[in-house]
Scaffold this active site. Structure first.
Site, PDB file in Angstrom:
ATOM      1  NE  ARG A 112      66.969  40.780  49.245  1.00 56.65           N
ATOM      2  CZ  ARG A 112      65.798  40.029  48.944  1.00 56.65           C
ATOM      3  NH1 ARG A 112      64.710  40.802  49.291  1.00 56.65           N
ATOM      4  NH2 ARG A 112      65.785  39.003  48.305  1.00 56.65           N
ATOM      5  CG  ASP A 171      54.079  44.286  45.037  1.00 55.94           C
ATOM      6  OD1 ASP A 171      54.006  43.013  44.556  1.00 55.94           O
ATOM      7  OD2 ASP A 171      54.912  44.481  45.581  1.00 55.94           O
TER       8      ASP A 171
END
Length: 295
Positions: A47, A148
């Site tokens: 990632r 979030d």
């Protein structure tokens, strides 16, 4: 030709040693409370290698030095987004939604619900649909605050547009009621109806922040499948901060693999991964006992 994270001969594009991994673990823990296990080293490399390419930085050490040096850098947001897992679906852990429906039917006045890890929006939209069905209206007096830490997924959530396969497990009646089907160039997608989207406010929020900008009183809080990324002291601190934001009879919904009883005395289990405030539960038991004694 774009570089790949691993070359054809198996050699990685960027050097990534255990010291680099430990630094990543420390940084994401301090920033977002996420506790990465030893088994996540390959995932972290994959990632973050994308971030190195995007920034033009040629080593993990240089990239991490930059983050530590530039504490207000925009790259912190991308770093956090890259290491956040966003697995979700409509009506995930379906047993919670009938419980929510029965809860809101007993309420009077405006409803407020907080979805504290909303990801790409499937969970808060499922909450909104449940309340609409329970109350028999597409315009209930309802406010859903959906937060979030990942700003990328919040952008997706706010649009409310999904591939049609995301709703294939839902009944056709529900799909017709709550979604618009795409046509022409949008064929193969669905969009949540505006009436439902208008019930939800999407906002960025880091549960690890000392102060949260949101206000109570909530009739329910959904905090599902996020605590598993935190260690127990972090979980305890977050649960403690939920308490003043909840109405006395509010429900707290947890994920299927999460158990809050071992990290907080503030909550009691009411049902399968559904919690209530401990003070409210004690009051309910006393009232029931009083009624039995009267009988």
């Amino acid at each position: 030709m774009a570089k790949q994270s691993e070359r054809s001969d198996g050699e990685k594009e960027f050097e990534f040693n255990h010291r680099d991994f430990d630094r990543v673990r420390e940084l994401i823990y301090k920033r977002a409370g996420i506790s990465l296990s030893e088994s996540k080293q390959e995932m972290v490399y994959s990632r973050l290698a994308r971030r190195l390419r995007a920034t033009g930085i040629n080593s993990f050490a240089t990239y991490l030095n930059m983050l530590e040096r530039e504490t207000e850098s925009q790259e912190w947001e991308s770093f956090t987004n890259a290491l956040t897992t966003n697995l979700t679906s409509f009506f995930r852990e379906e047993h919670h939604f009938p419980i929510l429906a029965e809860h809101v039917k007993k309420k009077h006045g405006p409803l407020r619900i907080w979805c504290s890890a909303s990801s790409t929006g499937e969970e808060p939209y499922s909450i909104a649909m449940t309340v609409c069905e329970a109350l028999g209206t597409m315009s209930p007096h309802l406010e859903i605050v959906a937060t979030d830490i990942d700003t990328n997924v919040l952008a997706v959530a706010a649009k409310g547009v999904y591939n049609i396969d995301r709703v294939e497990k839902m009944s056709q009646e529900r799909v017709r009621k709550f979604f618009l089907r795409g046509k022409g160039r949008n064929d193969g997608s669905v969009m949540v109806r505006p009436e439902i989207r208008n019930l939800i406010t999407f906002e960025p929020l880091n549960l690890l922040d000392d102060r949260w900008h949101i206000q109570g009183d909530f009739d329910a809080i959904f905090c599902r499948n996020v605590m598993i990324y935190f260690d127990k002291p972090t979980q305890s601190g977050i649960l403690r901060k939920f308490v003043p934001l909840m109405k006395s009879d509010a429900l707290l919904f947890a994920g299927h693999s999460e158990n809050f009883l071992y990290v907080s005395d503030d909550f009691k289990l009411r049902g399968k991964t559904v919690y209530v405030l401990a003070t409210a539960e004690e009051k309910r038991k006393k009232m029931n006992s009083h009624e039995l004694n009267k009988g």
